[in-house]
Structures are given as structure tokens and as C-alpha cells.
Design a protein around this motif. Sequence first.
Motif, mmCIF file in Angstrom:
data_model
loop_
_atom_site.group_PDB
_atom_site.id
_atom_site.type_symbol
_atom_site.label_atom_id
_atom_site.label_comp_id
_atom_site.label_asym_id
_atom_site.label_seq_id
_atom_site.Cartn_x
_atom_site.Cartn_y
_atom_site.Cartn_z
ATOM 1 N N GLY A 150 0.803 -1.216 0.000
ATOM 2 C CA GLY A 150 0.000 0.000 0.000
ATOM 3 C C GLY A 150 0.837 1.268 0.000
ATOM 4 O O GLY A 150 2.055 1.260 -0.191
ATOM 5 N N SER A 233 -11.513 6.375 4.506
ATOM 6 C CA SER A 233 -11.093 5.650 3.311
ATOM 7 C C SER A 233 -9.746 4.957 3.477
ATOM 8 O O SER A 233 -9.357 4.137 2.638
ATOM 9 N N THR A 234 -9.014 5.271 4.554
ATOM 10 C CA THR A 234 -7.682 4.681 4.737
ATOM 11 C C THR A 234 -7.721 3.323 5.407
ATOM 12 O O THR A 234 -6.694 2.645 5.489
ATOM 13 N N LYS A 236 -8.045 -0.298 5.348
ATOM 14 C CA LYS A 236 -7.992 -1.315 4.299
ATOM 15 C C LYS A 236 -8.118 -2.713 4.908
ATOM 16 O O LYS A 236 -7.981 -2.902 6.119
#
Length: 322
Positions: A150, A233-234, A236
Motif C-alpha cells: 500500500g 477511506s484509509t 484497508k
Amino acid sequence: MFFSIIIPLYNRPQEIDELLATLTQQTYNQFEVLVIEDGSVKDAKEIVASYQDQLDVKYFFKPNEGQGFSRNFGFERAKGDYFVIFDSDCLIPSDYLEIVSKYLFEHQLDAYGGPDAAHESFTPVQKAISYAMTSPFTTGGIRGNKKHIGQFHPRSFNMGVSRAVYEKVGGFVLTRLGEDIEYSIRIHENGFKIGLIPDAKVYHKRRTSFSQFYKQLHFFGRARINIYKHFPSTLKLVHFFPSFATLGMILTLLLNVFYTPLAYICNLLVLLYFMLIFFHSWQLNKSIKIAFLSVIASFIQLTAYGLGFIQDFWKRVIFKQS
């Protein structure tokens, strides 16, 4: 290029003594050091003063606010073109600033991070903890590995930002619980270039016992949820893996209690995983003792992080508690 090295400090006079001693050996000498004592009971004023003849070092004492805001205190007073952040429990190789200076002139990074490694003077437990925090089989290489998973986020034990970044983005808005990741996300969002400097390593002592290591990693698991609350949104799938592993090991224990056939499969998977860690650590550290301790450290790394993550995910995401 002139560097300002900023070191927050809280009740660790012995650590700052060892860190400053390594900075006196730097082959690149265009730098200043700012030690920010964050309301410590055991202050290091006299220790820092003993380095006045060897370093351009300044000592500040302020009320306790945490490491993030202590770094901001240093940013406000720094003179450098680039601000370099270290944790107080690091030892810095003599060519560190020379490596960073050369790399920045060649690659023009606005912010950078570097890896950590185990120093030969570390205890076997510290070397095992270092393995658990850097192994691709535990953290996926996200802490300074060339093949990290990432987007790269520098960690504050070994991190640098340009003055231009500070002037546009500001400093830390969190003082702990993932403050370095939150900061690097904002740097990314403002269009600045962040990169890893692979050879700019530090020797990071981390914790000296497994009980201290457990508390630190439990805190890290909670920090990931804190970052999610600021940047949803970070979060994962990879961030859930320690929790999945923790739940899997709990399930394995329960299956063994009831002697179900599935228990044998789960036991085999767990055994194979920790054997992989054992032999990988043995290959890297050339020590059976450290390899055995690495299995323990890796188990703690996964379960402590996983339980911290589950705790705050349950409280702050499911039940919306602040």
C-alpha cells in the motif's frame, strides 16, 4: 541543506544520552538538535547540557501534552530547511544525515521515512521485538521495507519533512494514537511527494520486555481506529489481518477444548505459520534463541494489535462512542 533534529522526551534521560552520543559522530555536520522535554518528572536538562560543546543542541521544557504536540513545539522553533524527527529510544548511524542529504538532492522528496533495524548491542528480546515489527510475515513490510504493502506512510521514530510541508500543512493535529500516519496522510493529500529512503535506517530499541511490548502494540491497534475516524477511506483489508489472526487463534483454542476434527487443521496452520517465523528469524539473526523469542514476539504483536483494534472498532465504530 540544514537539518533540525527534533526529539520529544518523556522521563527517559538515559535514552537521550545514548541518542545524543550517536549524533556527535555524524559525518554530515549541518544540523541542530532540539530536545523537547514534555513535562517529565525525570528531566534530562543536565545530560543535554553536557553535549553543548559537541553539538548545536537546545533544550526546552514544556507541560505534558504528548509527543505529537511536542514535535509541533520543536517545529515552531526550528531553523532548518528540513525537520527530522526521532524517537528518544533510537540510535543513529554515523552516516545517517549524509545518506539523507544526498538522497534528497537526487530525488527531491518533500517528506521521507526510513527503516529501523536491531543494533548488535540490543538484547535478544529487543532483537526479537525488532524482527516482529519489521518482518513481512507480521507487519507486511509496512515499516520501512522496500516492498511495503500500500501507500507508504513514514513513522515518527524516523521521519523527515521539509519546511515547505510544515508551512502549508502545519504540524500534528493528534498528539498520539496514530498521529504520524494521520500527518503523512495530510501531506499526501496536499500534493507533496513522500518516499522511503531505504538506507536511512535507525536502530530502534522499542521495548525492553514483552509486557511493555504488549501494551505498546495494543495501543497501536487502537490507533488504527483513531486514524479511521479522521480518514475513513484509509482503513484497508490488510489492517484487519491481525484481528483475523487473533480471532483465528481464539477459535483454535476453543476447537481444541471440544476436540473437534477441525482443531487438527487449525493447529497445523498455526504450527506452520510460527515455524515459518522461527526459521526466517533464525536465518536473519543467526541465533536459535532469538528465533524462539521471535515466535513469542510475533504472537504478541499479532494478538495485542488485534485485540486493541477489535476493542476500539467495537466501541467507536459499532457503538459510535467517542
